[in-house]
Scaffold this motif. Sequence first.
Motif, PDB file in Angstrom:
ATOM      1  N   ASN A   1     -50.193  42.281  62.921  1.00 11.51           N
ATOM      2  CA  ASN A   1     -49.153  41.510  63.585  1.00 11.51           C
ATOM      3  C   ASN A   1     -48.180  40.890  62.605  1.00 11.51           C
ATOM      4  OD1 ASN A   1     -50.436  41.069  66.559  1.00 11.51           O
ATOM      5  ND2 ASN A   1     -52.043  40.927  65.003  1.00 11.51           N
ATOM      6  N   HIS A   2     -46.957  40.675  63.091  1.00 11.16           N
ATOM      7  CA  HIS A   2     -45.986  39.856  62.388  1.00 11.16           C
ATOM      8  C   HIS A   2     -45.098  39.221  63.451  1.00 11.16           C
ATOM      9  CE1 HIS A   2     -42.683  39.446  59.057  1.00 11.16           C
ATOM     10  NE2 HIS A   2     -43.157  38.274  59.470  1.00 11.16           N
ATOM     11  N   PHE A   3     -45.468  38.031  63.911  1.00 11.35           N
ATOM     12  CA  PHE A   3     -44.742  37.351  64.980  1.00 11.35           C
ATOM     13  C   PHE A   3     -43.374  36.886  64.482  1.00 11.35           C
ATOM     14  CE2 PHE A   3     -48.547  35.835  67.816  1.00 11.35           C
ATOM     15  CZ  PHE A   3     -48.944  37.150  67.984  1.00 11.35           C
ATOM     16  N   ASN A   4     -42.524  36.497  65.448  1.00  9.05           N
ATOM     17  CA  ASN A   4     -41.154  36.088  65.077  1.00  9.05           C
ATOM     18  C   ASN A   4     -41.160  34.835  64.217  1.00  9.05           C
ATOM     19  OD1 ASN A   4     -41.768  34.548  67.639  1.00  9.05           O
ATOM     20  ND2 ASN A   4     -39.774  33.679  67.201  1.00  9.05           N
ATOM     21  N   SER A   5     -40.118  34.703  63.422  1.00  6.11           N
ATOM     22  CA  SER A   5     -40.028  33.611  62.448  1.00  6.11           C
ATOM     23  C   SER A   5     -39.648  32.300  63.128  1.00  6.11           C
ATOM     24  CB  SER A   5     -39.000  33.942  61.374  1.00  6.11           C
ATOM     25  OG  SER A   5     -37.693  33.731  61.869  1.00  6.11           O
TER      26      SER A   5
ATOM     27  N   ARG B   1     -41.802  46.447  59.141  1.00  5.47           N
ATOM     28  CA  ARG B   1     -42.859  46.766  60.110  1.00  5.47           C
ATOM     29  C   ARG B   1     -44.211  46.434  59.509  1.00  5.47           C
ATOM     30  NH1 ARG B   1     -41.636  52.098  58.824  1.00  5.47           N
ATOM     31  NH2 ARG B   1     -39.519  51.230  58.756  1.00  5.47           N
ATOM     32  N   THR B   2     -45.226  46.426  60.371  1.00  7.74           N
ATOM     33  CA  THR B   2     -46.604  46.319  59.906  1.00  7.74           C
ATOM     34  C   THR B   2     -47.133  47.724  59.641  1.00  7.74           C
ATOM     35  OG1 THR B   2     -47.449  46.351  62.176  1.00  7.74           O
ATOM     36  CG2 THR B   2     -47.004  44.188  61.202  1.00  7.74           C
ATOM     37  N   ALA B   3     -48.151  47.784  58.805  1.00  9.79           N
ATOM     38  CA  ALA B   3     -48.765  49.075  58.477  1.00  9.79           C
ATOM     39  C   ALA B   3     -50.217  48.843  58.070  1.00  9.79           C
ATOM     40  CB  ALA B   3     -48.006  49.762  57.339  1.00  9.79           C
TER      41      ALA B   3
END
Length: 615
Positions: free
Chosen positions: A479-483, A407-409
């Motif tokens: 954010n962390h978009f899909n790979s 997750r992001t934090a």
Amino acid sequence: MPNRRFTRTHRRAATVGSLVAGALAAGLLVPAQSASAAPGSGIRIHDIQGTTRISPLAGQQVQDVPGVVTAVRNFGSARGFWFQDTAPDRDDATSEAVFVFTGQTPPPVAVGDAVLVSGTVSEFYPGGEAAGLQSVTQIGKPTVTVKSSGNVLPAPVRLRPSLVPDRYAPDARGGSIEKLPLKPGRYALDRYESLEGMRVEVRDASVVGATSEYKDLWVTTEPRHNRTGRGGTLYGSYADPNAGRVKVASLIPYAQRPFPVANVGDELTGSTAGPLDYNNFGGYTIQATELGTLTDHKLARETTRKQKTDELAVATYNVENLSPKTPQAKFDRLAAALVNNLSSPDVVALEEVQDNDGTTNGGVVDATLTLRKLTEAIKAAGGPAYEWRQINPVDGQDGGQPGGNIRTAFLFNPARVAFKDVPGGDSTTAVKVTREGGKAALSASPGRIDPANAAWTNSRKPLAGQFSFRGKDVFVVANHFNSKGGDQAVDGRFQPPARTSETQRTQQAKAVNAFVRRLLDADRRANVIVAGDLNDYQFSPALKTLTSGAVLTDLVDKLPKKERYGYVFQGNSQVLDHILTSRNVSRVDYDIVHVNAEFADQASDHDPQVLRWKP
């Protein structure tokens, strides 16, 4: 963007005598004095290779094909040897060498042996045919006659800018190029294919991809092409994937010659030579039987300046699958980079924070232990007493390593910035934009953006938080978009390659763009910072969607071209992480801090980045 690889174990070659004995027992080697009396087929290696990527003799038996053994692979399950014809034809499109596959049986030959090989011609697809990669022509189920030993090897073909075209691949409108006639003078992939299996050479080769844990690195045959300020090769458009890149691995036993530990900008001085192979871990690869000498150009890790008292510093850092099971040394290195190289930013958006039991799939989703261990390491490194905010995901719903629940934090320094805690944020509740005193506010802080949207299926949901700095509200979205998993390879047989993962990232960008629009509708002067690993390039459809309507500015576009990268993949220095700002966050100082991606020794595969802004 994880590398899908297997561990390769190099074994020392057995003696020639034991190889011959084993080969005789396996029926692979026919002694010269007892060779078959049947007449040869007259087939040469260039007849087997043909003028396309597919052998015209695939599936057929060939007999007594002549050549000289140029290299032997004595380790792994794909053992075998390369042999090359010393009497080449005049066709530039036909390779004069081919790989002979012996499986797990040690090859029954030595370098310099003149041999006659009989066997079955086939096309091997690394990773399986469905992977979409190019095939390797090979001879299987071989019988080998050694005619003589100690022969001089064919001179290697030197890969140089004049030999490798800048145009990368023929356009098959997304279809396969494997049956198209090779045009090695027009396309780089065709040039490499026309040399498949042959001895090739690079001289004084510039390293553009650092040595990996799998003992390989990337060089370029065109060191001046799209050169970064630190000696890499910049990936700046789909139209130019940098044709000069080629991977280097080694066939030399490690005990005899350890593989060089190189960083981007270093050089393999002298000759690096061996057969040109193709595999599913990077495409065309020089399987080196000769390695140049490493020249260390002393690449230094960067340090960004400290923010001024009246400047807010916001950073993003992908910490690459961090969990309590991660060695303490990595926590310490990440902490040292945040404190020293990034000069202790006020707010940090983290990506790839795993839960408390890491990849153990035990239903745990909380990440308190992971974040506590990181913040304690930061404090031990002389940094601030960071606090954190995050929302636990639903177990198994956010992608990444199974069981890890990445997750992001947010980390933030409470001595410099305040976090406005608004209850109500959880894994499935969408944060809404509200108005308070005529200004934008959040219904929950931290809160997740549109978590029920199908755009976030098996992917991380963005985390929004409301901060206050010197009396000014600042909204930060981590954010962390899909790979890019599932996309066709740049060097694959389908050209141009399909980027199927792009569709989901574009939908994710649309959702974040809509959220920012709502903030700006509530307050056109809202201070919004969108940061994180977006897994895409500044020129991609996803980034065009994220910035559409001029609601956000991608700060990477404000850097000098040679500095627009923070990740290195297969020798391409590229952008995956971004910081974007709304109109009111202007006149910022932005820096991608190169501490990881260009180095063989990494705490993460991503470089962090930071902006400094005076409200």
